[in-house]
Design an enzyme around this catalytic site. Sequence first.
Site, short mmCIF file in Angstrom:
data_model
loop_
_atom_site.label_atom_id
_atom_site.label_comp_id
_atom_site.label_asym_id
_atom_site.label_seq_id
_atom_site.Cartn_x
_atom_site.Cartn_y
_atom_site.Cartn_z
N CYS B 86 0.82 -1.22 0.00
CA CYS B 86 0.00 0.00 0.00
C CYS B 86 0.85 1.26 0.00
O CYS B 86 0.32 2.36 -0.16
CB CYS B 86 -0.94 -0.01 1.20
SG CYS B 86 -1.70 -1.62 1.48
N CYS B 209 -13.16 0.23 8.23
CA CYS B 209 -12.32 -0.35 7.17
C CYS B 209 -12.48 0.47 5.89
O CYS B 209 -13.61 0.83 5.52
CB CYS B 209 -12.74 -1.78 6.86
SG CYS B 209 -12.77 -2.86 8.31
N LYS B 331 -10.30 6.03 4.03
CA LYS B 331 -11.61 5.58 4.51
C LYS B 331 -12.75 6.03 3.60
O LYS B 331 -13.63 5.24 3.25
CB LYS B 331 -11.82 6.13 5.94
CG LYS B 331 -13.14 5.78 6.57
CD LYS B 331 -13.24 4.29 6.78
CE LYS B 331 -14.67 3.80 6.88
NZ LYS B 331 -15.34 3.70 5.57
N HIS B 335 -9.12 3.59 -1.39
CA HIS B 335 -7.77 3.04 -1.27
C HIS B 335 -7.44 2.12 -2.45
O HIS B 335 -7.37 0.91 -2.30
CB HIS B 335 -7.65 2.30 0.07
CG HIS B 335 -6.28 1.77 0.38
ND1 HIS B 335 -5.12 2.27 -0.18
CD2 HIS B 335 -5.88 0.75 1.21
CE1 HIS B 335 -4.09 1.59 0.28
NE2 HIS B 335 -4.51 0.67 1.12
#
Lengths: 392, 392
Positions: B86, B209, B331, B335
């Site tokens: 990431c 998440c 969030k 992502h």
Amino acid sequence: MSDVYIVGAGQSPFGSFPGESYRSLFETAYDRALESVDRDLNSDQIDEAYLGTLGVGGRQIGLSAPAVTEHVGLHGIPTTRVENACAASGYALRNAVAAVESGMADLVLAGGYEVMTDASSDHTKWWLGVSGETEWERLSGTTFAGVYAQMASAYLDAYDATVDDLSRVAVKNHANGAHNPNAHLGFECSLEDASNAQTVADPLTLYHCCPTTDGASAVLVASEDVASDLSETPVHVAGSGAASGAVGLFQRDSLTSIPATRTAAERAYEMADIGPNDVDFAEVHDCFAIAELLAYEDLGFCERGEAPELLREGVTNPDGDLPINTSGGLKSKGHPIGATGAGQIVEAFEQLRGDAHVQVEGAERGVTHNVGGSGGGVAVHVLERGFRGESA
Amino acid sequence: MSDVYIVGAGQSPFGSFPGESYRSLFETAYDRALESVDRDLNSDQIDEAYLGTLGVGGRQIGLSAPAVTEHVGLHGIPTTRVENACAASGYALRNAVAAVESGMADLVLAGGYEVMTDASSDHTKWWLGVSGETEWERLSGTTFAGVYAQMASAYLDAYDATVDDLSRVAVKNHANGAHNPNAHLGFECSLEDASNAQTVADPLTLYHCCPTTDGASAVLVASEDVASDLSETPVHVAGSGAASGAVGLFQRDSLTSIPATRTAAERAYEMADIGPNDVDFAEVHDCFAIAELLAYEDLGFCERGEAPELLREGVTNPDGDLPINTSGGLKSKGHPIGATGAGQIVEAFEQLRGDAHVQVEGAERGVTHNVGGSGGGVAVHVLERGFRGESA
């Protein structure tokens, strides 16, 4: 011309090692690189790392490079994983050179690793094809050997070249690799062995294709100050050239040349202020035999269509004017994808310091040539013996 | 302190785009980055590219970065794919900064891309777990949400913190993202929505998440000379810090801190010659709500255990002393793994030029914080408005 030097280089044995992991193979390469440094190096001196891998098999897809540097005890250093298919660690070296040249780091670890021989799941065939173009090549049924077979067919059609010329690459590189204790296929083969072997993708036979291999390579890249502290005879990175190209063959004008090699070589030669005639030896990317022929021409070692003549006349044999792939090349030494580019640097480092298994007499300047896929990315480096200006 | 500047930055919309590819999404980001440059830029001026992706879904595993630069017409430039899970494009930016600082390039494209929402094959679950450690986490059954859930559990146990504190991250970031037309989940949520949502991995609920997202980001990194030609108000890369850490949680001494964030931040602050109190705003890596709390502490914005207090008091709201994730963060904005780090740079670039959707008054200096996996690799950048010395 850069002020960047290689002060150490080492590789693990290349081969099939079911008991090893990518971490343990890299540890061997790293330890050997440290041992090759003339004076004592404290691993705390290593500022940063760039490591190449394709990630065949999919073990640690994310963050495998930090997993490797943490494993060898380089805790906390910035570690970047680089991937440009089979050119992963050629690019890792380039990035390490830039990091040192930038002044953001003084001593950088470059290298690569790959574990391929245990990719025994359903993913296997999928992985071996991923260096080709996806939508219009792989998913249409073209194997990676098939990509290079198309280039070979086009070459044999365009020029005075035969299957035996492809085989001459295998004969020469196996003869060299037979002297290399780190080679995966360290045995000799005859012209008949190579030409008469079973077809993998016509016209390429088994002996015209490199093996899938496990292995790792490591190179220590330093600023001039650090090189002066650590080394009597470092290797100067005189030129670093890289270029991209269309990833798919169908996107290119010609199948008998890799434009990214031509561009990367021009850039590397220009940075080093040399031409192809100034090169004493080269490690070129012979993933398939045809690739070595194209490399001779794209690197400027001969004109278009003349590569077979160089092979027939022995020009690229160890005792010829321009020895090529003294390590055995990908064909005999093996091709653990991420480790290959840095593995070429290991051979060049040893040649330039007089430590090669098949030593080229008076080697002062060498070229390494690392191809990603069928030419989507290429990295070329020019390396010279000693501190800048010392080589003849 | 570097002499490197950002002269343009743009992102595609983040979301679910079944009709787009990684190439077309990157093209949108690239076009927007070009449009954001103050004066006309000829794409021939771009010397090199570093692009981050995890390669979710496995389309073009090898050489996807050259496939992208060739697609947008940057034929032949050296293009390196960077992968640190990431943190891929946070590291891509760092490498671009090094390339410019080295003098090997004057104008470099950094960025990233990911297509995640169509990963509908058997590979899907496999891909989503690959940012965690493989042998002792993923193959033992730990999901990636499960890794951060362990960190959340440990944090709630160690400090005066509750599930509602985790929810406050979601409430704040969704409130910000609701103003961002590029956000994937651009809607507000309440504390009750977040705390009462279904559990993903206890104590993390769905709203704790980030989503899986398609998207791309692009950033143009220039030398001082080129920045002077192209930009009235560039953004100065005052600090670039990166660090690795143990990839597996089980290898760490504590679950309530990410050591690589601490080290990367120290390095970035040192290079920029600032401390955490000198920061006007930050984009931090909130892949899971707990990650934002840890970031406050590891970046030095507060002491251990004090992050919930910052959220409760509104310090990190847009009108607070230290606004955090004005973009909506991972969030709400989303992502798309490889695009995330460079996407944070896009937000910081817009903040520092007064163009943000949720504008921080008087923003002169910002920090971006990009985490790979659960902390195996972290990149932190300090960015300042204008040419060096111009910011207050």
